[in-house]
Design an enzyme around this catalytic site. Structure first.
Site, PDB file in Angstrom:
ATOM      1  N   HIS A 204     -85.864  76.883  17.034  1.00 21.26           N
ATOM      2  CA  HIS A 204     -85.116  75.857  17.468  1.00 21.26           C
ATOM      3  C   HIS A 204     -84.379  75.788  18.932  1.00 21.26           C
ATOM      4  O   HIS A 204     -83.705  74.887  19.652  1.00 21.26           O
ATOM      5  CB  HIS A 204     -83.918  75.300  16.558  1.00 21.26           C
ATOM      6  CG  HIS A 204     -82.861  76.479  16.483  1.00 21.26           C
ATOM      7  ND1 HIS A 204     -83.151  77.584  15.879  1.00 21.26           N
ATOM      8  CD2 HIS A 204     -81.711  76.554  16.936  1.00 21.26           C
ATOM      9  CE1 HIS A 204     -81.872  78.530  16.061  1.00 21.26           C
ATOM     10  NE2 HIS A 204     -81.176  77.851  16.868  1.00 21.26           N
TER      11      HIS A 204
HETATM   12  C1  UD1 Z   1     -76.862  74.605  18.358  1.00 20.67           C
HETATM   13  C2  UD1 Z   1     -76.437  75.691  18.999  1.00 20.67           C
HETATM   14  C3  UD1 Z   1     -77.392  76.680  19.024  1.00 20.67           C
HETATM   15  C4  UD1 Z   1     -77.536  77.134  17.456  1.00 20.67           C
HETATM   16  C5  UD1 Z   1     -77.772  75.810  16.631  1.00 20.67           C
HETATM   17  C6  UD1 Z   1     -77.863  76.429  15.187  1.00 20.67           C
HETATM   18  C7  UD1 Z   1     -75.101  74.982  21.033  1.00 20.67           C
HETATM   19  C8  UD1 Z   1     -75.229  74.680  22.641  1.00 20.67           C
HETATM   20  N1  UD1 Z   1     -76.292  75.131  20.522  1.00 20.67           N
HETATM   21  O1  UD1 Z   1     -78.134  74.072  18.627  1.00 20.67           O
HETATM   22  O2  UD1 Z   1     -76.769  77.936  19.597  1.00 20.67           O
HETATM   23  O3  UD1 Z   1     -78.358  78.482  17.658  1.00 20.67           O
HETATM   24  O4  UD1 Z   1     -76.937  75.063  16.858  1.00 20.67           O
HETATM   25  O5  UD1 Z   1     -78.570  75.627  14.348  1.00 20.67           O
HETATM   26  O6  UD1 Z   1     -74.070  74.855  20.732  1.00 20.67           O
HETATM   27  N2  UD1 Z   1     -79.005  67.108  14.887  1.00 20.67           N
HETATM   28  C9  UD1 Z   1     -79.117  66.488  13.912  1.00 20.67           C
HETATM   29  N3  UD1 Z   1     -78.644  66.724  12.644  1.00 20.67           N
HETATM   30  C10 UD1 Z   1     -77.386  67.815  12.869  1.00 20.67           C
HETATM   31  C11 UD1 Z   1     -77.505  68.431  13.971  1.00 20.67           C
HETATM   32  C12 UD1 Z   1     -78.164  68.205  15.033  1.00 20.67           C
HETATM   33  O7  UD1 Z   1     -80.365  65.646  13.510  1.00 20.67           O
HETATM   34  O8  UD1 Z   1     -76.626  67.811  11.780  1.00 20.67           O
HETATM   35  C13 UD1 Z   1     -79.988  67.064  16.138  1.00 20.67           C
HETATM   36  C14 UD1 Z   1     -79.559  66.119  17.051  1.00 20.67           C
HETATM   37  O9  UD1 Z   1     -80.742  65.124  17.613  1.00 20.67           O
HETATM   38  C15 UD1 Z   1     -78.919  66.985  18.278  1.00 20.67           C
HETATM   39  C16 UD1 Z   1     -79.858  68.042  18.237  1.00 20.67           C
HETATM   40  O10 UD1 Z   1     -80.214  68.049  16.912  1.00 20.67           O
HETATM   41  O11 UD1 Z   1     -78.857  66.127  19.579  1.00 20.67           O
HETATM   42  C17 UD1 Z   1     -79.323  69.266  18.609  1.00 20.67           C
HETATM   43  O12 UD1 Z   1     -77.888  69.696  17.973  1.00 20.67           O
HETATM   44  P1  UD1 Z   1     -76.813  70.398  18.872  1.00 20.67           P
HETATM   45  O13 UD1 Z   1     -75.794  70.590  17.902  1.00 20.67           O
HETATM   46  O14 UD1 Z   1     -76.587  70.071  20.146  1.00 20.67           O
HETATM   47  O15 UD1 Z   1     -77.597  71.935  19.234  1.00 20.67           O
HETATM   48  P2  UD1 Z   1     -78.717  72.809  18.352  1.00 20.67           P
HETATM   49  O16 UD1 Z   1     -79.882  72.606  18.912  1.00 20.67           O
HETATM   50  O17 UD1 Z   1     -78.418  72.453  16.996  1.00 20.67           O
HETATM   51  N1  UDP Z   2     -80.823  79.023   7.746  1.00 16.15           N
HETATM   52  C1  UDP Z   2     -80.755  78.430   6.599  1.00 16.15           C
HETATM   53  N2  UDP Z   2     -81.569  77.338   6.594  1.00 16.15           N
HETATM   54  C2  UDP Z   2     -82.657  77.229   7.343  1.00 16.15           C
HETATM   55  C3  UDP Z   2     -82.557  78.098   8.546  1.00 16.15           C
HETATM   56  C4  UDP Z   2     -81.480  78.867   8.625  1.00 16.15           C
HETATM   57  O1  UDP Z   2     -79.885  78.665   5.867  1.00 16.15           O
HETATM   58  O2  UDP Z   2     -83.556  76.444   7.295  1.00 16.15           O
HETATM   59  C5  UDP Z   2     -79.733  80.273   7.767  1.00 16.15           C
HETATM   60  C6  UDP Z   2     -80.101  81.526   8.451  1.00 16.15           C
HETATM   61  O3  UDP Z   2     -80.555  82.316   7.355  1.00 16.15           O
HETATM   62  C7  UDP Z   2     -79.037  82.256   9.318  1.00 16.15           C
HETATM   63  C8  UDP Z   2     -78.260  80.738   9.763  1.00 16.15           C
HETATM   64  O4  UDP Z   2     -78.917  79.802   9.102  1.00 16.15           O
HETATM   65  O5  UDP Z   2     -77.948  82.695   7.949  1.00 16.15           O
HETATM   66  C9  UDP Z   2     -78.797  81.018  11.242  1.00 16.15           C
HETATM   67  O6  UDP Z   2     -78.706  79.851  11.836  1.00 16.15           O
HETATM   68  P1  UDP Z   2     -79.458  79.159  13.150  1.00 16.15           P
HETATM   69  O7  UDP Z   2     -80.776  79.854  12.931  1.00 16.15           O
HETATM   70  O8  UDP Z   2     -79.431  77.752  12.990  1.00 16.15           O
HETATM   71  O9  UDP Z   2     -78.638  79.630  14.564  1.00 16.15           O
HETATM   72  P2  UDP Z   2     -78.660  80.895  15.164  1.00 16.15           P
HETATM   73  O10 UDP Z   2     -78.282  82.244  14.400  1.00 16.15           O
HETATM   74  O11 UDP Z   2     -79.808  80.827  16.095  1.00 16.15           O
HETATM   75  O12 UDP Z   2     -77.644  80.587  16.268  1.00 16.15           O
END
Ligand code: UD1
Ligand code: UDP
Length: 359
Positions: A204
């Protein structure tokens, strides 16, 4: 006036906060959800499965560009902290909610405790690296998950009195739930047969999923890996549309599913022969579960998962070869895990916070 406010907003925050909130159950505390993540499968399921209390408030900030999302977070958090007037704000990890909460609290002269302080990828193309550095520059208490973070903070001039090596709360959550990870049930739920090896994929990071050329190359690389190892890929909403457009869903051997709940996801991780990821947390969890992990990134802020764990880095192009090498090598022969990844980090963090509040 609530003495202690935790701010969480995104999937990894919930996994890290759960043991800290539990260890502070006898204290007055408030749980603020920013609403950065809001889908059932990105948020609610974690509260249910991890026994986190319902948030006291959900600010509902939602998605947007970095500036728009951060601006919404700042505005909503300022109102909330002015209303709550806490003595300490606790923030987790490196997401935009972490940065915004630290900035708002610092401007309101409320001390900040940062859980997972001091990790550095030294790669400013990652938004998380900027969030980590700014948050640590504003925090008063630095709660460190890994020893190299102490040196990183010291080099940036952080006062040593505020640095506490407490261990890894994400691993507390993992160890506390070991009995609930049911590989057979998780295999059934995603349509894998009862036997045979499989790989688990999560990707992601913007560098991988926001660039159409990177996505196209990833689909080619995953198809090659899937030629000899069936793959399950719970797709983060960030990359969903781009992966579908690049043809991911029609590749034989790759099962694409929605994001999974924590118990289902870690169950699949536990049974996997290989994990391919760019997640921070997954690098740590595979290290403790001893599952070979290939991280599709040029660097990691968690080098201890390479030196003490199962992790190795790869480019997209080299992924099939690195995956083959990881599968052939299997888990490392010794059962070393990083120091203090022992299931008691939440308790140690609670002790540091309580000592600070008491005196
Ligand atoms: C965010 C964090 C990243 C983390 C990740 C964990 C920042 C800058 N990034 O990235 O460090 O690893 O979360 O998963 O904070 N969206 C949905 N549903 C949701 C949430 C998001 O559809 O519930 C979609 C939206 O289109 C949104 C995109 O995901 O624009 C990105 O979401 P965002 O929270 O901006 O960043 P992540 O890529 O999720
Ligand atoms: N995770 C989850 N379901 C998924 C993918 C990840 O429960 O489909 C859990 C994973 O085991 C870990 C956390 O989400 O505990 C990590 O989140 P993510 O990878 O979104 O964020 P990051 O650690 O990269 O910031």
């Amino acid at each position: 006036m609530a003495p202690l406010v935790h701010v969480v907003g995104a999937r990894p925050n919930f996994v890290k906060a759960a043991p800290v909130v539990a260890a502070l159950a006898d204290r007055e505390q408030v749980l603020v959800h920013t609403g950065q993540h809001y889908d059932e499968r990105m948020s609610d399921v974690f509260f249910r499965q991890l026994g986190l209390p319902e948030p006291d408030v959900d600010l509902g900030v939602g998605s947007g560009s970095h500036a728009r999302q951060t601006a919404a977070l700042l505005t909503a958090l300022e109102d909330e902290l002015l209303r709550r007037r806490p003595r300490l704000v606790v923030v987790y990890g490196d997401v935009n909610s972490t940065l915004a909460a630290a900035l708002v609290a610092a401007k309101l002269q409320v001390p900040v405790a940062h859980v997972e302080a001091g990790l550095r990828s030294f790669d400013d193309t990652m938004p998380e690296e900027i969030n980590r550095r700014v948050t640590d520059s504003l925090a008063r208490l630095h709660l460190v998950t890994s020893p190299e973070a102490i040196g990183n903070l010291a080099r940036e001039g952080v006062a040593v009195e505020g640095i506490h090596f407490v261990g890894n709360p994400m691993i507390d959550t993992l160890l506390a739930n070991l009995d609930r990870f049911d590989v057979a049930a998780a295999r059934r739920a995603v349509g894998l047969g009862p036997d045979g090896p499989y790989g688990l994929v999560t990707l992601h990071r913007p560098a991988n999923v926001d660039d159409p050329r990177a996505i196209a190359a990833l689909v080619v690389a995953l198809k090659e890996v899937a030629g000899s190892l069936p793959l399950v890929f719970p797709v983060h909403p960030r990359g969903r549309a781009a992966f579908e457009q690049a043809g991911l869903t029609s590749i034989a051997g790759i099962t694409v599913v929605d994001p999974l709940g924590y118990i289902e996801f870690v169950s699949l991780m536990r049974g996997a022969a290989l994990v391919v990821t760019d997640s921070g947390g997954v690098q740590e969890e595979t290290t403790v579960l001893r599952v070979p992990c290939v991280t599709v990134r040029p660097n990691t802020e968690r080098p201890i998962t390479i030196t003490h764990g199962t992790n190795r880095l790869s480019t997209i192009e080299e992924l099939p070869a690195v995956a083959r090498a990881a599968l052939a090598a299997g888990p490392p022969p010794d059962d070393r895990v990083p120091p203090l990844w022992d299931g008691r980090a939440g308790q140690r963090i609670a002790e540091v916070l309580a000592a600070w509040l008491d005196g």
